[in-house]
Structure formats: C-alpha cells, structure tokens
Design an enzyme around this catalytic site. Sequence first.
Site, PDB file in Angstrom:
ATOM      1  N   LEU A 351      24.949  58.449 -44.035  1.00  0.00           N
ATOM      2  CA  LEU A 351      24.184  59.299 -44.672  1.00  0.00           C
ATOM      3  C   LEU A 351      23.914  59.981 -44.105  1.00  0.00           C
ATOM      4  O   LEU A 351      23.189  61.159 -44.601  1.00  0.00           O
ATOM      5  CB  LEU A 351      22.842  57.669 -44.735  1.00  0.00           C
ATOM      6  CG  LEU A 351      23.372  56.716 -45.927  1.00  0.00           C
ATOM      7  CD1 LEU A 351      21.918  55.833 -45.260  1.00  0.00           C
ATOM      8  CD2 LEU A 351      23.583  57.172 -47.449  1.00  0.00           C
ATOM      9  N   GLY A 352      23.960  60.391 -43.128  1.00  0.00           N
ATOM     10  CA  GLY A 352      24.162  62.102 -42.207  1.00  0.00           C
ATOM     11  C   GLY A 352      23.454  61.226 -40.883  1.00  0.00           C
ATOM     12  O   GLY A 352      23.888  60.026 -40.172  1.00  0.00           O
ATOM     13  N   GLY A 354      21.395  62.490 -37.284  1.00  0.00           N
ATOM     14  CA  GLY A 354      20.700  63.866 -36.414  1.00  0.00           C
ATOM     15  C   GLY A 354      21.120  63.571 -34.602  1.00  0.00           C
ATOM     16  O   GLY A 354      21.789  63.427 -34.388  1.00  0.00           O
ATOM     17  N   PHE A 356      19.482  61.678 -33.100  1.00  0.00           N
ATOM     18  CA  PHE A 356      19.592  60.636 -31.248  1.00  0.00           C
ATOM     19  C   PHE A 356      20.552  59.682 -32.237  1.00  0.00           C
ATOM     20  O   PHE A 356      21.383  58.605 -31.866  1.00  0.00           O
ATOM     21  CB  PHE A 356      18.305  59.401 -31.622  1.00  0.00           C
ATOM     22  CG  PHE A 356      16.590  60.540 -31.354  1.00  0.00           C
ATOM     23  CD1 PHE A 356      17.650  61.134 -30.214  1.00  0.00           C
ATOM     24  CD2 PHE A 356      16.149  60.962 -31.853  1.00  0.00           C
ATOM     25  CE1 PHE A 356      15.966  61.824 -29.357  1.00  0.00           C
ATOM     26  CE2 PHE A 356      14.723  61.269 -31.446  1.00  0.00           C
ATOM     27  CZ  PHE A 356      14.880  62.026 -30.446  1.00  0.00           C
ATOM     28  N   GLY A 357      21.435  59.671 -33.371  1.00  0.00           N
ATOM     29  CA  GLY A 357      22.589  58.543 -34.027  1.00  0.00           C
ATOM     30  C   GLY A 357      22.861  59.032 -35.360  1.00  0.00           C
ATOM     31  O   GLY A 357      21.744  60.467 -35.934  1.00  0.00           O
ATOM     32  N   ALA A 358      23.923  58.231 -36.114  1.00  0.00           N
ATOM     33  CA  ALA A 358      24.316  58.995 -37.308  1.00  0.00           C
ATOM     34  C   ALA A 358      23.810  57.540 -37.888  1.00  0.00           C
ATOM     35  O   ALA A 358      23.304  56.136 -37.345  1.00  0.00           O
ATOM     36  CB  ALA A 358      26.013  58.513 -37.150  1.00  0.00           C
ATOM     37  N   LYS A 373      20.911  52.353 -38.723  1.00  0.00           N
ATOM     38  CA  LYS A 373      20.872  53.676 -37.076  1.00  0.00           C
ATOM     39  C   LYS A 373      21.954  53.476 -36.232  1.00  0.00           C
ATOM     40  O   LYS A 373      21.220  52.365 -35.707  1.00  0.00           O
ATOM     41  CB  LYS A 373      19.672  53.945 -36.891  1.00  0.00           C
ATOM     42  CG  LYS A 373      19.453  55.138 -36.451  1.00  0.00           C
ATOM     43  CD  LYS A 373      19.598  57.000 -37.460  1.00  0.00           C
ATOM     44  CE  LYS A 373      18.686  58.090 -35.907  1.00  0.00           C
ATOM     45  NZ  LYS A 373      19.444  59.417 -36.966  1.00  0.00           N
ATOM     46  N   ASP A 470       5.950  64.417 -35.507  1.00  0.00           N
ATOM     47  CA  ASP A 470       6.717  65.535 -36.692  1.00  0.00           C
ATOM     48  C   ASP A 470       6.875  64.912 -37.998  1.00  0.00           C
ATOM     49  O   ASP A 470       7.865  65.098 -38.214  1.00  0.00           O
ATOM     50  CB  ASP A 470       8.053  64.992 -35.953  1.00  0.00           C
ATOM     51  CG  ASP A 470       9.633  65.459 -36.060  1.00  0.00           C
ATOM     52  OD1 ASP A 470       9.160  66.564 -36.408  1.00  0.00           O
ATOM     53  OD2 ASP A 470      10.772  65.193 -35.806  1.00  0.00           O
TER      54      ASP A 470
END
Length: 666
Positions: A351-352, A354, A356-358, A373, A470
């Site tokens: 899905l994407g 970031g 810190f991880g996929a 995650k 955030d």
Amino acid sequence: MGSSRSVLFFINLAIIILNLVAPTISQDDGICTFTADYCWKCFDTGTYTAGDKYQVNLNSLLSSFSSSAQNNSGFYSSSRGQDSNKINAIALCRGDLSQDSCQACLNKSTDILLQNCSTQKEAIIWAERCMVRYSYNLIFGIEQTDPFKHVPSPRFAKNPQQFELVLTPLLDILSDRAASGNSLKKFAAGHATVPGGETIYALAQCTPDIDKQNCSSCLKQSVTEIQTCCDGKQGGRVLKPSCNLRYEDYLFFRSIADKLVDIPAPVPAAPALKEEKKKSNIKQIVITIVVVLVAFVTILSSICIFLRLTKRRVKLDEDENSEDVSLVESLQYDFETIRSATDDFSDANKLGQGGFGAVYKGRLANGTYIAVKRLFKNSEQGDREFKTEVTLVAQLQHRNLVRLLGFCLKAGERIVIYEYVPNTSLNHFIFDPIDQAHLDWETRYKIIGGIARGLLYLHEDSRLRIIHRDLKPSNILLDEDMNPKIADFGMARLFMMDQTQGDTNTIAGTYGYMAPEYVMYGRFSVKSDVFSFGVLILEILSGKRISSFQNGENEEDLLSYAWRNWRDDTVANIMDPKLTTGLGIEMMRCIHIALLCVQENVASRPSMASVVSMLNSHSVTLSIPSRPAYYLQHKSGSDITGPDESKNSMHASANKNSDFTEPYAR
C-alpha cells in the site's frame, strides 16, 4: 499431642464461625434479597463451550481485574480477543473502598460469577461492595439500566412520612454530586437526620465511563424507583449496570472527611437515643471480634497457597512496566499467518512505504482484511518496550481512531497489524483534482467533526492523555463511508491525566502543521494538536496545502492568506471553488474556529472539548481570533525525519522511541 488437639480445636472453631458469618448468596438467577451479599444475572443471549477461546479470554480478562495493582480508582474496563471471541468487561468497586478491599470483593465476585454463569456469553453480578459485568457486545461509555434489581429492607422507618421528606432530597443531591465526578470516579456519599433521631446514610455511584448527562439520567431514574420499591423502608438499593443507589439507617461506608458530606435535614434533628448507640457499639464490637478471628484462621490455613502466589508475584514485579501478559498474548499474531495473509509481503499487496517501514494489504483466513506494517530492522527499541507500547495503543477504542489489532515478533521481524481502511488518506482526496469532487460540503464537515472527536478522546477520555504531534491530511484515513480515522501514533507522547505540558530536544514532525512553541522551544501540549487541527480545517475548506502557494505576484502560506482575507472581510476567497453548495454560516464558523486554533499564543487556543462544542452548537459564542503563527521562514509541508535536516536553528532528529505505530506511509 496437646498442641495438635489445640490446633484442631481452633480450626473447628474457625469453621463454625465461618459458617455463621459467611456471605449469603442468592441462588436464583435474577433474584436479590436484602440478606444476600451477592446476586447476579446470567443472560440467555448466547453461550460458549467450556475450554474454547471465548472462555480463555473471559477468564484472563476477569483475572486481570481481580489482580491488578495499577489502578486505585476502583474502576476497571478492558477487552480481550477478536471477532466472535472478543469479550468486553467492566468492574466497579464502591467509591469509599481501599484498594485491598476492592480487590478482595472482585476476587470473590468473579469466582461466583464464573461458577454460576459458566457457559453464558453475557452476565453481571452485584456484591455489596462491587459490581462485575461482561458481554460480547460493546458496553463502554453506554448508559445501561437493564437488568436492574430493587432490594428493599424488611424493616420500616419509625416515621415513614418524615423519613421520605429527608430521603428524596438527600438522594437528589448525592446524584448530582456523583454525576459531576471525573473519568476515574463518579461517587458521592452523605447523611441527613430525620426529625425524631433517625439518621439516613446514602450513596450514589456511576461507572466513570459514562458522561455526566447519562450518569445523572441513570441516578435520577433510580431515585424515582426508590420511592416505589422501598417506600417507608429503613433501607434500600437500586442496582443497575451503569449506576447504583443505596441508603440505610446505619453507617455502611467508610466515613472519610473528603467524601462524607453532612446534608442538613429540612427541620432540626433530635438527638439519638443513648440505648440505640449502646446497641450499635455492642454490635460493632462483636462484628470486629468475629472478623479478626476469621482473618486469623484464613491466613493460618492458606500459608501454602500464599507461598506459591509469592513466586508469581515476584515475577510480575520484575516486569511491572509491561502490560498484562495475557493481553499481550491475545494481541500476538503468528508470523506465518501474516506472511500468508500478505502473499509473502508481495509488491502487489504493497500500500505504501514511510520512514519506518512498508505497509501491505492482507486478508486473514476468516476473510478479514488487514493493514500490515512491516518495520525496518534498525529500531533501537527493545522487545519488551515494543510489546508495552503496542498493548497500550491497542486499548484505544474510538470510531475516529485507526484500530490496532495486534503485532508479530520473530527473529528481528517487527510487524504491527491494523484494521484495513479502504479509502486511503484525506491527503489523497482534498489535493487531488479528480477525487476532490467526492468531497462535498457535508462530507468535509463530517470529516472535521470526526477528527475533533478523535482528538478529544486522545486528550481527555482515553486511559492516558495522548499528544499526537503529527496531525496532517496523510495521517487521516477514510473508511468506506468517508468517516475519518486518525492514524500514525509514531510521534505521539503519553501524559498522565494531570500533566499538561512536555519538553523535548528532539523535534520531529512536518513543518506548517507543528505549533510555533514546539518548533522553536521543543515545548508541546494538547494545544500543539489544536494548532495542527486548525491547519487541517483550513486545508479541508480551501483545498490548498499549508505549504506556500502563489497568490498573484505574492507568495504566502495558507495561514497568512486566511488571516488576510478574514481581516479584509473577504472570507469567501478562502473557500474551495468546487464547494458550490453548502451552508455559508457553517463554512464561516469553521474558518473562525480554525483561526482560533492556529493563534500564536498557546493560552488563547481553545481546548478540543471547546472545539467540539463550537462545532456542534451555533449558540456557543466565538471569541475574536488574534494573528496566527507564520512559517514563511521554513519550507512548510516538509517532514523532519533525521538529524541531517536540522538546519533551521534547531536540533531536529527522528523520533526513535515510538516507531511501531505508523500504520500507513507518510
């Protein structure tokens, strides 16, 4: 030989005393009597099989209540399991009890409940000093007045008419005081004197998870029922899942100065009779002697059990910073299950990704879709800290928060499992020229209100006060009905409920959404999230990013653009041109609220409780906003993710403590 006979005599004497003073238990489901110390109700809404997962979760959950040492408020609420095996439970002790007395009552009550409702999926028990209930349905924060029990005393008051004139006002006052309690305790006790010498002692209590209005409603209804069920009686109780009332002609709760409030009777009270006092004193002395004997014999006969429990207690003390072991186990997934659900973490399911991880889309064997995650293998966090944080976040239950389902730890792999949210993020909708068409005014207004309610839960209603730090469009996910869910707690900080502010030397977040006091001084609070929420409102209403945009020959950020149009009375310029329909008053009010939230002065910003009130009621008067903070000196909209970006006269580095909770790529 003589000593053996003495011990046998002592034990036999103890058994006789125990039989005389042992608590009586109502044997009939749904029936309570004045002499019964316990009564319960087993619901016929469903059953489970002995030894199945539901029973394991139930025993684990109730055991955690009766052995918890982390809560001295006397109120416990938690969940175990998933799907059809999920169990929700609440336990409430009388507000005047010490922690030891509370735990003793919960121990006994849970044993009786599990024994008498051994296969029912839903049940409740009322003891004199506590209440325990469990259900497979959601029960938190919901006023429930059924089932109920009326328990009148068999004795009549000396003067029923005068007694009633004092009792009802006393119960009304205590009900109001109990409803005004906080999220940890809603309890009030007091007494009043009846003309002729009788004294009425009474208490009112609600489960703290329901709000003031629901607590007041539950107790007021119970006061009315007292007048019917217990008319003219010297004592009585109304027992319900969400509240309870009790009154007696003797002191049945601890007389503590800050809890016992003397409520004067409507007419002067006559002095109590000396003979009555004497009888009461004798009765108390006898009860004290019996209790001491029972306690001595009980301790003597259970030394072996105590020694075995001590070993277990030492083990728990060594791990006192972790959550309950059984809860951690219920959240832990098998690695092969997750590998299979994501087709071995295939790119087709990705899905994407970031900082810190996929994130991968997955589907469990039962058909449930999940978001997985898979964290990078460079975290400095220990396994125990990782489990503790997962356990805490998993207990955040709100419709406007992305729900954490569990985690997986195996050979360096750290995986977090979330509910799958199909409509991706708000960022995708409000800034995409095509998908913007799906965001009419009603949908945008619903999204603003949902985010506000989610933040209010984090700030005021969750077990700990949580500062998100955030908040931005990419961290707001949308479900199939376009309801918003706050995600990414990777930068969140936890406060105790009486803590209002924190400081850090590690600045992490996204320029433009971070409050000025956080960017410049590392100072954060609930008002930091309020600032970010104000920026979000302006982006949702305008369809423009906070980052600088071209406005004619001038370049300015969204906050300065909104402030200039507010000051020049050209607010319509702020609105997204695609919003051709909608309520102009509501749009103007939302812009007004947003400008209140982004004020530079921290004290001037409203709390999220005030924001929710402003959004829900047009009768709430809004103050005049002051100039907002500006971020023209920074590149707004860029993330601070590492020390290499610390070029803006501050120390900026990645947040390395809570990196597991970012569900979707930022």
